[in-house]
Motif scaffolding. Structure first.
Motif, short mmCIF file in Angstrom:
data_model
loop_
_atom_site.label_atom_id
_atom_site.label_comp_id
_atom_site.label_asym_id
_atom_site.label_seq_id
_atom_site.Cartn_x
_atom_site.Cartn_y
_atom_site.Cartn_z
N PHE A 76 1.16 -1.70 -0.22
CA PHE A 76 0.17 -0.27 -0.02
C PHE A 76 0.82 1.48 0.04
CE2 PHE A 76 -2.03 3.17 2.60
CZ PHE A 76 -2.65 3.42 1.83
N VAL A 77 1.99 1.17 1.15
CA VAL A 77 2.96 2.84 0.84
C VAL A 77 3.50 2.74 -0.37
CG1 VAL A 77 4.91 3.61 2.02
CG2 VAL A 77 2.83 2.59 3.44
N SER A 80 1.11 3.92 -3.04
CA SER A 80 0.11 5.27 -2.27
C SER A 80 1.15 5.94 -3.07
CB SER A 80 -0.42 4.93 -1.47
OG SER A 80 1.16 5.06 -0.13
N LEU A 81 2.39 5.54 -3.18
CA LEU A 81 4.01 6.62 -3.51
C LEU A 81 3.98 7.26 -5.12
CD1 LEU A 81 6.05 7.66 -1.41
CD2 LEU A 81 7.46 5.99 -2.68
N GLY A 84 0.76 8.63 -6.22
CA GLY A 84 0.72 10.22 -5.69
C GLY A 84 2.16 10.67 -6.87
N VAL A 85 3.18 10.58 -7.46
CA VAL A 85 4.45 10.73 -8.36
C VAL A 85 3.48 10.73 -9.32
CG1 VAL A 85 5.88 9.87 -8.81
CG2 VAL A 85 5.57 10.08 -6.48
N VAL A 87 -0.12 10.74 -10.69
CA VAL A 87 -0.63 11.88 -10.63
C VAL A 87 -0.19 13.09 -10.47
CG1 VAL A 87 -1.47 12.92 -8.31
CG2 VAL A 87 -3.08 12.74 -10.40
N ALA A 88 1.26 13.44 -9.80
CA ALA A 88 1.89 15.24 -9.73
C ALA A 88 2.70 14.94 -11.18
CB ALA A 88 2.72 14.97 -8.60
N LEU A 123 -7.96 1.36 -3.04
CA LEU A 123 -8.18 2.01 -4.79
C LEU A 123 -7.84 3.24 -5.34
CD1 LEU A 123 -9.95 -0.64 -6.49
CD2 LEU A 123 -8.12 -0.24 -6.82
N GLY A 124 -8.72 4.48 -4.57
CA GLY A 124 -8.65 5.74 -4.56
C GLY A 124 -6.95 5.95 -4.09
N LEU A 125 -5.75 5.45 -3.75
CA LEU A 125 -5.38 5.38 -3.17
C LEU A 125 -4.32 5.23 -4.10
CD1 LEU A 125 -5.42 6.44 0.50
CD2 LEU A 125 -5.27 8.25 -1.02
N MET A 126 -4.70 4.67 -4.83
CA MET A 126 -3.56 3.49 -5.95
C MET A 126 -3.05 4.50 -7.41
SD MET A 126 -3.01 0.37 -5.26
CE MET A 126 -2.36 1.09 -3.02
N PRO A 127 -2.40 3.82 -7.98
CA PRO A 127 -2.41 5.00 -9.38
C PRO A 127 -3.34 4.86 -10.30
CG PRO A 127 0.03 3.61 -8.88
CD PRO A 127 -1.65 3.08 -7.87
N GLY A 128 -3.75 5.88 -10.24
CA GLY A 128 -4.50 5.99 -11.13
C GLY A 128 -6.00 5.30 -11.06
N PHE B 16 4.54 18.12 -3.83
CA PHE B 16 3.47 17.67 -3.76
C PHE B 16 1.78 18.42 -3.54
CE2 PHE B 16 6.30 13.77 -3.42
CZ PHE B 16 6.04 13.19 -4.89
N ALA B 19 1.50 20.57 -6.78
CA ALA B 19 0.72 19.61 -7.70
C ALA B 19 -0.10 18.96 -7.50
CB ALA B 19 2.17 18.03 -8.04
N GLY B 20 -1.31 18.94 -6.61
CA GLY B 20 -2.38 18.64 -6.28
C GLY B 20 -3.19 20.01 -6.73
N PHE B 27 -7.18 20.34 -14.15
CA PHE B 27 -7.58 18.50 -14.83
C PHE B 27 -9.45 18.61 -15.16
CE2 PHE B 27 -5.16 15.64 -12.27
CZ PHE B 27 -4.41 15.65 -13.66
N HIS B 35 -8.48 12.45 -8.36
CA HIS B 35 -7.66 11.94 -8.35
C HIS B 35 -6.65 12.95 -7.58
CE1 HIS B 35 -8.44 8.22 -10.61
NE2 HIS B 35 -9.55 8.55 -11.05
N LYS B 39 -4.47 11.77 -4.21
CA LYS B 39 -3.26 11.06 -4.25
C LYS B 39 -2.78 12.13 -4.33
CE LYS B 39 -4.61 8.19 -8.23
NZ LYS B 39 -5.95 7.87 -7.06
N ALA B 40 -2.20 12.85 -4.71
CA ALA B 40 -0.76 13.54 -4.45
C ALA B 40 -1.48 14.99 -3.49
CB ALA B 40 -1.36 15.65 -5.55
N LEU B 43 0.38 12.14 -0.02
CA LEU B 43 1.92 11.73 -0.43
C LEU B 43 2.22 13.18 0.52
CD1 LEU B 43 3.55 10.09 -0.44
CD2 LEU B 43 3.38 10.93 -2.92
N TRP B 69 -1.40 10.52 9.89
CA TRP B 69 -1.79 10.49 8.03
C TRP B 69 -2.78 9.20 7.61
CZ3 TRP B 69 1.04 6.63 5.08
CH2 TRP B 69 1.23 6.47 3.59
N ALA B 77 -10.20 9.33 1.67
CA ALA B 77 -10.66 8.45 0.75
C ALA B 77 -12.14 7.62 0.92
CB ALA B 77 -9.77 6.42 0.71
#
Lengths: 169, 101
Positions: A76-77, A80-81, A84-85, A87-88, A123-128, B16, B19-20, B27, B35, B39-40, B43, B69, B77
């Motif tokens: 997960f960590v 989620s990293l 974040g990277v 989407v940034a 899933l909301g914090l996973m890539p995409g 981050f 960026a968010g 977007f 999204h 996510k951003a 992080l 956190w 979420a």
């Protein structure tokens, strides 16, 4: 008493509630930032929290073992990293170049309830990916870029959560 | 040394968050913006909290910062799902590409 029958079964040498008592006591110590001036208030709070937790989630039905939990947390960590990277980077590049889509995946391998809700929220914090609707075992996802292997990654997450809840992967 | 690592983490966290927020502005629709925010910013929050925890006065204070956190993650979420779910129930269609602009 129905609820106290299972206590002690799962705890080895100690009754099951002592484990939760210790967890809540550590939590109090953290919240009080290590000070002990109001230890009696903490004791009352910890006792009430233990009692409430044993009432609401009786022992036995949800034993989560350590190794799958740690593997899930690491997965997960890390993801989620990545999320974040990714989407940034999409937000900052000159043209966002998104290819959003709605997809549906089937969650019938996971037991209903906590496992599916955990899947949805993670899933909301996973890539995409972003959960849009969970109905029975159908989960509708919004994906940022349908060209990425989101379904494969969702399946990997599902396998982790299935192991966490003791099912087959 | 620890001070330096803490400051570095704070800067990464700020990046981050930036960026968010850029994603929120750039977007095209509610789903894609969610999204970016979820996510951003999470992080960013993780990095800021880790940076502050490294500079905290005591172990308990550091753990207290780190405890924020997972709580914020769970809230964020759940809120993203609630907003996306409501948007879809109201019939907001996801943006599908360049046809509009």
């Amino acid at each position: 008493m129905e609820q106290t029958r299972g206590a002690g079964q799962d705890g080895g040498w100690f009754p099951y509630w002592t484990r939760r008592f210790v967890v809540f006591a550590v939590l109090w110590w953290v919240l009080a930032e290590g000070r002990f001036d109001a230890w009696w208030l903490g004791l009352v709070g910890v006792a009430l929290a233990t009692w409430g937790s044993m009432r609401l989630l009786p022992a036995g039905r949800h034993g989560v073992s350590l190794a799958p939990t740690l593997r899930f947390l690491a997965f997960f960590v890390w993801n989620s990293l990545r999320g974040g990277v990714q989407v940034a980077a999409m937000a900052l590049r000159p043209r966002p170049d998104l290819a959003p889509a709605l997809i549906e995946i089937d969650l019938s391998h996971l037991p209903p309830g906590t496992a599916r809700v955990l899947m949805l929220n993670t899933l909301g914090l996973m890539p995409g990916t972003l959960g849009v609707r969970l109905e029975e075992s159908r989960l509708r996802l919004h994906v940022l870029d349908a060209r990425l292997p989101v379904v494969a990654e969702a399946r990997e997450l599902e396998a982790h959560i299935a192991r966490l809840f003791g099912g087959r992967p | 040394m620890i001070e330096l690592a803490g400051n570095l983490l704070l800067l990464i966290g700020a990046f981050f968050y930036f960026a968010g927020t850029v994603g929120l502005v750039r977007f095209p629709d509610v789903y894609t913006r969610l999204h970016a925010l979820a996510k951003a910013d999470n992080l960013g929050l993780g990095c800021v909290l880790a940076g502050l925890a490294l500079q905290a006065d005591s172990l308990a204070a550091a753990l207290k910062l780190l405890l924020i956190w997972p709580l914020a993650l769970a809230a964020s979420a759940a809120v993203s799902y609630a907003i996306a779910n409501r948007a879809q129930a109201l019939g907001v269609r996801p943006w599908q590409g360049e046809e509009r602009s």
